[in-house]
Motif scaffolding. Sequence first.
Motif, PDB file in Angstrom:
ATOM      1  N   PRO A 199       0.815  -1.221   0.000  1.00  0.00           N
ATOM      2  CA  PRO A 199       0.000   0.000   0.000  1.00  0.00           C
ATOM      3  C   PRO A 199       0.845   1.267   0.000  1.00  0.00           C
ATOM      4  N   ASP A 200       2.103   1.167   0.449  1.00  0.00           N
ATOM      5  CA  ASP A 200       2.945   2.363   0.459  1.00  0.00           C
ATOM      6  C   ASP A 200       3.925   2.390  -0.714  1.00  0.00           C
ATOM      7  N   LEU A 201       3.528   1.744  -1.801  1.00  0.00           N
ATOM      8  CA  LEU A 201       4.307   1.815  -3.037  1.00  0.00           C
ATOM      9  C   LEU A 201       4.504   3.280  -3.412  1.00  0.00           C
ATOM     10  N   SER A 202       5.600   3.546  -4.104  1.00  0.00           N
ATOM     11  CA  SER A 202       5.926   4.933  -4.474  1.00  0.00           C
ATOM     12  C   SER A 202       4.724   5.658  -5.067  1.00  0.00           C
ATOM     13  N   LEU A 203       4.472   6.847  -4.553  1.00  0.00           N
ATOM     14  CA  LEU A 203       3.325   7.627  -5.010  1.00  0.00           C
ATOM     15  C   LEU A 203       3.429   7.914  -6.504  1.00  0.00           C
ATOM     16  N   GLY A 204       4.637   8.160  -6.982  1.00  0.00           N
ATOM     17  CA  GLY A 204       4.824   8.447  -8.407  1.00  0.00           C
ATOM     18  C   GLY A 204       4.383   7.279  -9.269  1.00  0.00           C
ATOM     19  N   ILE A 205       4.825   6.082  -8.910  1.00  0.00           N
ATOM     20  CA  ILE A 205       4.443   4.891  -9.681  1.00  0.00           C
ATOM     21  C   ILE A 205       2.931   4.703  -9.628  1.00  0.00           C
ATOM     22  N   LEU A 206       2.377   4.886  -8.446  1.00  0.00           N
ATOM     23  CA  LEU A 206       0.939   4.658  -8.293  1.00  0.00           C
ATOM     24  C   LEU A 206       0.111   5.665  -9.073  1.00  0.00           C
ATOM     25  N   LEU A 207       0.568   6.911  -9.081  1.00  0.00           N
ATOM     26  CA  LEU A 207      -0.182   7.911  -9.848  1.00  0.00           C
ATOM     27  C   LEU A 207      -0.150   7.565 -11.337  1.00  0.00           C
ATOM     28  N   TRP A 208       1.027   7.132 -11.804  1.00  0.00           N
ATOM     29  CA  TRP A 208       1.116   6.705 -13.194  1.00  0.00           C
ATOM     30  C   TRP A 208       0.173   5.545 -13.462  1.00  0.00           C
ATOM     31  N   ALA A 209       0.270   4.520 -12.635  1.00  0.00           N
ATOM     32  CA  ALA A 209      -0.543   3.320 -12.855  1.00  0.00           C
ATOM     33  C   ALA A 209      -2.026   3.684 -12.845  1.00  0.00           C
ATOM     34  N   THR A 210      -2.409   4.504 -11.880  1.00  0.00           N
ATOM     35  CA  THR A 210      -3.821   4.854 -11.745  1.00  0.00           C
ATOM     36  C   THR A 210      -4.327   5.612 -12.961  1.00  0.00           C
TER      37      THR A 210
END
Lengths: 290, 331
Positions: A156-167
Amino acid sequence: MSDRILYDKGLVKRHSTIVLIEHWAIAISGLLLVLTGIFQLPIAQRYYITEVPGLTWSGDFIFSLNIHYAASVVFIAACLFHVFYHALLGHKAMLPKKGDIRQSIQVIKSFLGKAEEPPFHKYLPEQRLAYAGMVMIIAGLIISGLVKTYKNIFAPDLSLGILLWATWVHNLLFILFVLAFFAHMAAIVIKPNRPMVRSIFTGNIRLDYARHRHPLWIAELEPPPALPEQTQPETPSREPAGEEEPLQDVSLPEPPDTEEEPAEPAPESEEEHPEPPVKNIGEPDTNHKP
Amino acid sequence: MSTQSNSGISRRTFLKAAGGVTLASTVGLPKPTRAQETGRLATLIDLSLCDGCPERDTPACIVACRAKNIETVPEPVDPIPKLLPRGKIEDWSKKKDVTDRLTPYTYLYIQKADVEYNGKQKTLHIPRRCMHCDNPACATICPFTANHKDTTGAVVINKNLCFGGAKCRTVCPWDIPQRQSGIGIYLHILPTLAGNGVMFKCDLCLDLIVEGRNPVCVDACPRQALLIGPREDIYAEARRRTESMNGFIYGDTENGGTSTLYVSPVPFDLINAAIDTGPGKPHFNPVVRSMAKTDAMGTAVLLAPIAGLVAGVAAAAGSLKKSSKEEGPHE
């Protein structure tokens, strides 16, 4: 490749059973993914969808996520199966070819009555281009979806940058996926394309239709002419590779005189595609009734 | 400037986290902490220490929290757009002074519980805010990643990206995030048809803790009832205190584990029965992580590419074998 002409039935085998299963597994799970993907937005309650019989679960994010996951299992497995199965068997009919963009413009013009259709292979040039586009959309959806799933369970605390991209890749490609689906549906509404529709249910299309519209494909399937002295010297070529050049020249050669026109020879590289007058044939050609 | 102040403050952080002497003696002197070195943190709320600041109008932690955060909430537009086809506008902007529950302007409030336990009457004061769960459904399920769990453990809503759909509140077992309608990005898109404001909740003062500083509530507490520190240390300290007071702990397993441990001399079911609960007023019930129900299927999703690959290769191999058999006799 299971493509073959079923002379006795007047049909051409266009899709194997495996292809049909792939298509419908991806189609049905894909539609379920669209639906449950929409339900990941908090709209079901607001838009009374939860009150539609059979969709009362739509407001339950956990439940709809589980359905989204279940559909993903089928979708992802079917897509990966598709890629590896056909790649290993060397199936290339759906891959874009050089000149497809130019040809598909001509095909679209022909739908509007402003040009003649070029002769087709197994697939229309726009089908090959649409396939490439869909592959990219689906690949992006799968990769971003896997990142999001991994995050949900393990990080759940995966890098915010990666998560924003994925999302946002997932959200934007979702929109493109839905648009592509509508385009796919629109394509079968176009009259000349309708004879192809049966093949995604039965695997077969009519031979007479295929001869008219997909001569380059039929040329590959038909055996070399059995009566050499009777046929013209221009023997059918087996590999109609460069179809991008002849484009300009397909403007109505003389219609072949008989209905026999065995395997419209698809000249290897040079101009004269002695095509039948490939108009938009949506209806059976009575000459070729099985 | 930051390096120097960081190390000084992080030392204080540690000492507070250590509960004074006990931990300091077992763990040794603190190392200077910089933002990028901040590991996973946890907080401890000791209900045997919190007295609700009887000498003040409003408890110090609430005052400090509101002083830091209240101005960060933009003024909503007037009028706030109506929602179609249905939906409730939530406007707290005229009720900013409410401090007896969570609101978009109050991320921390104090519950009061009069409890009888072991034949003794006790009054407990309980600071309530986001628990900062280990695997927070509110963050993982946000369709826009407007809510995210930081590596420090803080679960933080980005108010510039939040549409205020309140999905996070729906899946939060404690009803923590609170909505202010009439602000945020949704106003620039389809304000009547999609979105409904911005969700607000405690962010554990992420801007401070990444610099090695304390959340303002921790610093404000005159009785050191609130502590923050490295997660393992706080967990150990919570267990130690629980044992020494023959007490109870809440937050270590709830919702799959959290970064907030309540330590209490009174069982939490008694506390739960004695406090006001409802919207904006969290309970102390046992909580099972709701997303756990999706873990099995999610794991299957992660394995699906391998399944598809293996099946594709196997089917292709089978097909090649078959065709070579068929062609075999001819060659």
